[in-house]
Each structure stands twice: as structure tokens, then as C-alpha cells.
Design an enzyme around this catalytic site. Structure first.
Site, PDB file in Angstrom:
ATOM      1  N   LYS A 247      43.915  36.918  40.605  1.00 14.92           N
ATOM      2  CA  LYS A 247      44.439  36.110  39.511  1.00 14.92           C
ATOM      3  C   LYS A 247      45.880  35.662  39.758  1.00 14.92           C
ATOM      4  O   LYS A 247      46.323  34.674  39.184  1.00 14.92           O
ATOM      5  CB  LYS A 247      44.300  36.856  38.199  1.00 14.92           C
TER       6      LYS A 247
HETATM    7  C1  LIG Z   1      39.006  38.663  36.768  1.00  7.30           C
HETATM    8  C2  LIG Z   1      38.378  39.395  37.890  1.00  7.30           C
HETATM    9  C3  LIG Z   1      37.059  39.112  38.285  1.00  7.30           C
HETATM   10  C4  LIG Z   1      36.207  38.100  37.558  1.00  7.30           C
HETATM   11  O1  LIG Z   1      36.701  36.798  37.683  1.00  7.30           O
HETATM   12  P1  LIG Z   1      36.221  35.646  36.680  1.00  7.30           P
HETATM   13  O2  LIG Z   1      37.035  34.473  37.004  1.00  7.30           O
HETATM   14  O3  LIG Z   1      36.457  36.179  35.300  1.00  7.30           O
HETATM   15  O4  LIG Z   1      34.771  35.462  36.953  1.00  7.30           O
HETATM   16  C5  LIG Z   1      36.559  39.785  39.379  1.00  7.30           C
HETATM   17  N1  LIG Z   1      37.293  40.704  40.044  1.00  7.30           N
HETATM   18  C6  LIG Z   1      38.548  41.014  39.677  1.00  7.30           C
HETATM   19  C7  LIG Z   1      39.283  42.052  40.443  1.00  7.30           C
HETATM   20  C8  LIG Z   1      39.133  40.359  38.602  1.00  7.30           C
HETATM   21  O5  LIG Z   1      40.378  40.660  38.250  1.00  7.30           O
END
Ligand SMILES: *Cc1c(COP(=O)(O)O)cnc(C)c1O
Length: 461
Positions: free
Chosen positions: A110
Site C-alpha cells: 500500500k
Molecule cells: C491490503 C492488502 C491486501 C489486499 O489488497 P486489496 O487491494 O484490498 O485487494 C493483500 N495483502 C496485504 C498485505 C494487504 O495489505
């Protein structure tokens, strides 16, 4: 490039306004009016670009209202905080390609989007002489990434709701140990879906949204999806032996944000054979892809907590395309969802879905076993989210198509699961050393919309 809403009831707006709007004011999600389809020559000319130059090429197609030099500066500053020179390197282990997305300040993918979004907000607020109160919900990783994206920035306050006790200890500490006065952590006594519903409801409270200039950071913000499109291109160029060769991406999925970015890359012409949508026990999206069953269930806590989600907020963006870009149908389906509890799809639509996606739900035992086996065979430690994607890819891709698995978090963020699998703690990157001993700040509140609204009103800019 203009942006429209999946529900069709806003006048088209430019990129900068789309970033500031977050959720569309008609309750839908913003999408570009058209997704540019790139020719082979363009794609070939991008093959050896650095991450930052590639990001500029991709993002400028969708953000043509920011001057080129400003956009370049924003991108360079956003990725200067990453600890790897390639930003998102690809490593190969026993024929499996791992796209490492965890070299940012909070060790999860993210950061790729939220470092850019924080800088974009600062840039746009300065240009407009405005302030912003960011309100977001997190199942763990969004919160810390958003907080690191805006900590200490002028004219921005951030309020992050997380489900009390339902994130990993390290995830909570990464948020609550940030003491900048513009950062407010709220631990809500409820699930992530409760938190997300409260945030959604605050954003649809238009007088409140206007008065406090609410800004969104959860993956409904188009800029986040856009930033994530870049690494699909970057990884493709590292992995495809020759241009035009098809690859598969395996994506551990919660909110459908990351995988939707892959879908955008595919629509832009990147040779992606299929996207593998990997889920944990919270498998509404797998049930949808494998059987057309999109019916809401209850959220279950798992070892991959960032995917413990039933209502995938970005799914509406995909449904917009699946419904032939027909906003009236999208509006009808999503307006009825809370009471009906499901969305129905035609057989023709499901055929299209199966051509674009494969899916597998991976349970907790399989996740732990995958971390253990992958470590035994390659010496590489997967975090539990990444392991869900790797397990799905190993099962679903058997025809020799190169499979790129998105490594969405550093294993040290989820040490408990790793210890269960391999018997020892993964080594900690420097940013986590001694984090338990740092001072922290957090307010625990009921998962009650009005209580949380009152808290925000008291502290807002
Ligand atoms: C947020 C997250 C996901 C899922 O991603 P999305 O965009 O919500 O599908 C998967 N793995 C990790 C480590 C995350 O932080």
C-alpha cells in the site's frame, strides 16, 4: 482525461478533482472515461525504463491536468522513501516470480500508492489554498501506509479507524507509534467491515463531508489504483522473455483494489493472460468467479487479516465494465445489495469473468503449509498474504505460463504466522526494530457512527 462515476450521476471531472473527490458524490466510484489502449510500439519503448520513468509514462496518461515537471517531482519524491533501488523488484524462486511490493516505509504494497497520494494531496491543497481531514478505514496495512503518507504534512489531518484487536500487533504499533499531531488513531470495537461502513456513511453525509473537507485514502481513491497499475507493467518487463508473451498475475485480494489495477493494465494492452484472484476463507470473490455466487457472508478472522473483507469496495469498478459500462444497471445492483445480500450475473457475464480471472480460496492450514514448503524448497519466507497468492498460482497455473505472484507484505509484519510455519521469527527490517518500546497514542471507541463522527468533529482542522 475526464472521470465519470460508475453510477452515472456526476458531471465529468478532471484527474485533480477526481483525486480530491475520493468516493463519487452519487455514491459510485470514479473511473476514467476511457482507458487508453497502448500499441505494441509504445509498450516496447517502455521495456527498460526505471520504475520512476515508467510511473511517469503510465500516470501522465490519466493525469493530464498536472504539468509534466510537477508530476515527475511528485513521483520521484514518493519513491525516494523506498529502501530498494528498483522500488518493486522481481525475484525468481523455483520458477515462481515474486514481485516484492514491500520495500516502502511500512513494509506493505500500500506504500506504493499512499506515498504518492500523500504528496498529491499536499500539492493540490497548496494549489487550492485548502485543508483536508482524511478519514479512512483499515484492516491493518492501509492505515499505517496512509499515516506515513501524510504524517507531519501541512493542512492535512488524518483519522484512521482500525478494528480493535483484529490487526497484527506490529500493524497496530506501526500506526499508533506515529505521534505527529496531525495523526489520530481510532480503534473501533468491531470488524473491518464495520469500520469501512462507518467511513462510507460519513462520506455520504454531504454537509459533514463539505464542512470538514473529508478526503479518502482507502482504495476507493482512483489515484491509488492508478499508482498500482505501474508495477504490473514493471514486473511484466522483468519477466516476459520476449515482448508479447503472456503472463499470469496472482493477487491476494481483499478489497479488489490491487487486482483491479491489474485489470486496468490488461485493458491497456499489457499481455496478461489471466489474473488469479486469491482469497483466504473470506471467499465471496472466489465464489463469484467460480460459481457466479456473489452473496455476502460473515467476516472470519484469518492469518492474512488484510484480506478479511466481505464487501470489496472496488468490485463495483469491475462490475461497471462487466455490465457493459451501463451505470443504470450498476446503480440498481449496488443499491439493492445491502437488503438483497447478493448480486446476480448472467451466464454470458460469467463466461467473460472466467476468461479474465481464475480464483482459489486458500484456507489457514494451506497458507501455513505453503509458507513452510516454500521456505523448505527455496529458503525464501513468504508473508501469509503472499502465500495465499502463491498457493493459488501453484495450483491453477500448470501450463508453463510465467506466473508473477504479488508479494504484498514483508513477512516480519506477520511474524506469528511465520513462526507457526517455519519455527522461527523472520528477521526484522530496521524500521521495526524496537517498535514495542516506543510511546504510542490511540483512542478506543465503539463502532458507532455518531460517536466516531463526534470524535472527528472535536479534532478536525
Ligand atoms: C491490503 C492488502 C491486501 C489486499 O489488497 P486489496 O487491494 O484490498 O485487494 C493483500 N495483502 C496485504 C498485505 C494487504 O495489505
Amino acid at each position: 482525461m475526464n472521470y465519470i462515476s460508475t453510477r452515472g450521476a456526476i458531471a465529468p471531472i478532471g484527474f485533480k478533482d477526481a483525486v480530491m473527490m475520493g468516493l463519487a458524490t452519487d455514491g459510485g466510484l470514479l473511473l476514467p472515461e476511457t482507458i487508453p489502449a497502448l500499441g505494441r510500439n509504445t509498450l516496447e519503448s517502455w521495456q527498460s525504463l526505471s520504475y520512476q520513468d515508467l510511473a511517469f509514462n503510465v500516470i501522465s496518461l490519466f493525469a493530464d491536468d498536472i504539468p509534466a515537471q510537477d508530476l515527475k517531482d511528485l513521483i520521484d519524491r514518493s519513491y525516494a522513501t523506498f529502501s530498494h533501488p528498483e522500488i518493486t523488484p522481481v525475484v525468481e524462486k523455483d520458477g515462481v516470480y515474486i514481485l516484492e511490493l514491500f520495500h516502502g516505509p511500512t513494509l506493505a504494497f500500500k506504500d506504493v500508492a499512499l506515498q504518492l497520494l500523500g504528496n498529491l494531496f499536499e500539492y493540490l491543497l497548496k494549489e487550492r489554498g485548502e485543508k483536508m481531514n482524511i478519514v479512512g478505514a483499515t484492516s491493518g496495512d492501509t492505515g499505517s501506509a496512509a499515516i506515513y503518507g501524510v504524517r507531519g504534512k501541512d493542512k492535512i489531518n488524518i483519522f484512521i479507524l482500525h478494528p480493535h484487536g483484529k490487526t497484527s500487533p506490529v500493524q497496530a504499533l506501526q500506526m499508533t507509534t506515529v505521534l505527529d499531531p496531525n495523526v489520530h488513531n481510532i480503534a473501533a470495537r468491531g470488524t473491518f467491515d464495520d469500520c469501512q461502513n462507518i467511513v462510507k456513511s460519513l462520506f455520504s453525509d454531504l454537509p459533514f463531508k463539505e464542512k470538514y473537507s473529508l478526503g479518502a485514502v482507502n482504495s476507493i481513491n482512483w489515484a491509488r489504483v492508478l499508482a498500482q497499475v505501474v508495477y504490473y507493467f514493471y514486473a511484466y518487463f522483468r519477466v516476459a522473455a520476449l515482448f508479447g508473451q503472456e503472463v499470469v498475475f496472482s493477487v491476494p485480494t481483499g478489497n479488489f483494489g490491487d487486482i483491479f489495477a491489474g485489470y486496468v493494465a490488461k485493458r491497456m494492452g499489457l499481455p496478461i493472460r489471466r489474473l488469479i484472484l486469491a482469497t483466504n476463507e473470506n471467499n465471496i470473490l472466489s465464489r463469484f468467479i467460480n460459481g457466479g455466487d456473489y452473496s455476502l457472508g460473515d467476516v472470519v478472522a484469518t492469518v492474512s487479516p488484510s484480506m478479511d473483507i466481505q464487501l470489496a469496495s472496488n468490485f463495483e469498478r469491475y462490475v461497471y465494465y462487466l455490465f457493459g459500462e451501463n451505470p443504470a444497471r450498476v446503480r440498481e445492483a449496488f443499491a439493492a445489495l445491502p437488503t438483497k445480500g447478493r448480486i446476480d450475473f448472467t451466464e454470458a457475464e460469467m463466461e467473460k469473468v472466467r476468461d479474465e480471472f481464475l480464483s482459489r480460496s486458500v484456507n489457514e492450514d494451506e497458507t501455513i503449509a505453503t509458507i513452510a514448503a516454500f521456505h523448505r524448497e527455496t529458503g525464501y519466507i513468504l508473508d501469509p498474504h503472499t502465500a495465499v497468492g502463491v498457493k493459488a498460482a501453484l495450483e491453477l497455473v500448470q501450463d508453463g505460463t510465467p506466473a508473477v505472484c504479488l508479494a504484498t507484505a514483508h513477512p516480519a509484519k506477520f511474524a506469528e504466522a511465520v513462526v507457526r510455519a517455519v519455527g522461527f521469527e523472520p528477521s526484522r527490517p530496521t524500521s521495526l526494530e524496537g517498535i514495542e518500546a516506543l510511546p504510542s497514542r490511540c483512542d478506543v471507541l465503539d463502532a458507532d457512527r455518531d460517536a466516531i463522527k463526534a470524535f472527528i468533529e472535536k479534532k478536525a482542522l
